[in-house]
Design an enzyme around this catalytic site. Structure first.
Site, PDB file in Angstrom:
ATOM      1  CG  ASN A  11      -1.722   1.246   1.377  1.00  0.00           C
ATOM      2  OD1 ASN A  11      -1.788   2.053   0.458  1.00  0.00           O
ATOM      3  ND2 ASN A  11      -2.350   1.423   2.536  1.00  0.00           N
ATOM      4  CE  LYS A  22      -0.139   3.332   4.765  1.00  0.00           C
ATOM      5  NZ  LYS A  22      -0.018   3.452   6.223  1.00  0.00           N
ATOM      6  CG  HIS A  37      -5.794   2.056   5.301  1.00  0.00           C
ATOM      7  ND1 HIS A  37      -5.326   2.993   6.196  1.00  0.00           N
ATOM      8  CD2 HIS A  37      -4.783   1.164   5.133  1.00  0.00           C
ATOM      9  CE1 HIS A  37      -4.089   2.677   6.548  1.00  0.00           C
ATOM     10  NE2 HIS A  37      -3.731   1.574   5.922  1.00  0.00           N
ATOM     11  CD  GLU A  78      -2.861   5.631   6.726  1.00  0.00           C
ATOM     12  OE1 GLU A  78      -2.851   5.660   5.485  1.00  0.00           O
ATOM     13  OE2 GLU A  78      -1.941   5.111   7.406  1.00  0.00           O
ATOM     14  CD  GLU A 131      -3.286  -2.154   7.608  1.00  0.00           C
ATOM     15  OE1 GLU A 131      -2.172  -2.352   7.138  1.00  0.00           O
ATOM     16  OE2 GLU A 131      -3.968  -1.144   7.349  1.00  0.00           O
ATOM     17  N   GLY A 163       2.815   2.613  10.799  1.00  0.00           N
ATOM     18  CA  GLY A 163       3.763   3.707  10.600  1.00  0.00           C
ATOM     19  C   GLY A 163       4.517   4.087  11.854  1.00  0.00           C
TER      20      GLY A 163
HETATM   21  P1  13P Z   1       3.233   0.599   7.709  1.00  0.00           P
HETATM   22  O1  13P Z   1       3.695  -0.715   7.133  1.00  0.00           O
HETATM   23  O2  13P Z   1       3.960   1.776   7.191  1.00  0.00           O
HETATM   24  O3  13P Z   1       3.129   0.535   9.201  1.00  0.00           O
HETATM   25  O4  13P Z   1       1.714   0.790   7.170  1.00  0.00           O
HETATM   26  C1  13P Z   1       0.797  -0.228   7.367  1.00  0.00           C
HETATM   27  C2  13P Z   1      -0.423   0.103   6.604  1.00  0.00           C
HETATM   28  O5  13P Z   1      -1.185   0.967   6.952  1.00  0.00           O
HETATM   29  C3  13P Z   1      -0.672  -0.649   5.361  1.00  0.00           C
HETATM   30  O6  13P Z   1      -1.953  -0.407   4.876  1.00  0.00           O
END
Ligand code: 13P
Length: 260
Positions: free
Chosen positions: A14, A16, A104, A106, A176, A182
């Protein structure tokens, strides 16, 4: 008793809001030099670039017959209409998108998506012939308050409302934990396994055994080459949804090669 479907792991990158279409082209080409036929016999690999990169990535995958599946990060649930800035599921399907992330954290936290809108997206993605990756997960406060299971079960039941068992058997659910995204802070393999097993048991309670045995459950949250193997070898973890470590070819390829 029906045969137990074997679940091929799915490793998803992903990206982003990173990498323009030139960067995307370079990354996909670099990845293609590192990923082998043995790798893609063992795992499926999906790439989820920003919308503006999709056509470029699709073109290079198709032209060079690269062993990657195309993914999107989001879509709207309507087929068409006055929804400025949005992208319809059928537009993604036309680009040979196979997987679409829905809900997600976010999108839920920053853009106000709710369990109801996430459910509409899951259904629209299926209607358009693609596979949803339904994201679920708790905040640190919810985990500390022993609410992680209740939160995740609620997100699964709501997200899968109106979806039948056969459809769910072909779907992906990504667990997740928000506190691991992150942050560099990964769930321990034991905690990740326990929650992914809980995701599967919630699917079993709601939709039956075939759905539970078929659905692929990914773990996401600071997955790196160093922790991929211990996470991916847990019995109820069927892949990874990778953020930061998917932005460069070397770490992402090494995650996809966790079994080596
Ligand atoms: P990270 O691997 O950067 O922690 O992100 C995870 C994520 O949100 C994948 O969708």
């Amino acid at each position: 008793m029906s045969d137990q479907p074997s679940r091929k792991p799915l490793i998803s990158g992903n990206w982003k809001m990173h990498l323009n279409h030139f960067d995307a082209l370079r990354l996909v080409q670099e990845l293609s030099y590192k990923v082998t036929e043995d790798d893609v016999a063992a795992v499926d690999i999906s790439l989820h670039p920003p919308f503006t990169d999709l056509r470029t990535v699709q073109t290079v995958i198709d032209a060079d017959r690269l062993p990657f599946l195309l993914g999107a990060q989001h879509c709207h649930h309507e087929e068409k209409g006055a929804f400025t800035g949005e992208v319809a599921p059928a537009m993604l399907a036309k680009l040979n998108v196979s997987y679409v992330i829905a809900g997600h954290s976010e999108r839920r936290e920053v853009f106000g998506e709710t369990d109801e809108t996430v459910n509409l997206k899951v259904r629209a993605i299926l209607t358009a012939g693609m596979v949803p990756i339904l994201c679920v997960g708790e905040t640190l406060a919810e985990r500390d308050a022993q609410q992680a299971e209740a939160k995740v079960a609620g997100q699964i039941r709501a997200g899968l409302d109106g979806v039948n068992a056969q459809q769910v058997a072909g779907m992906v659910i990504a667990y997740e934990p928000i506190w691991a995204i992150g942050t560099g802070r990964t769930a321990s393999a034991e905690d990740a396994q326990a929650m992914c097993a809980f995701v599967r048991s919630t699917v079993r309670d709601t939709l039956g055994n075939d759905a539970a045995e078929g659905v692929r459950v990914q773990y996401g949250g600071s997955v790196k080459p160093a922790n991929a193997k211990e996470l991916m070898t847990q019995p109820d973890i069927d892949g990874a949804l990778v953020g930061g470590a998917s932005l460069e070819a070397d770490p992402f390829a090494r995650i996809a090669q966790y079994r080596l």
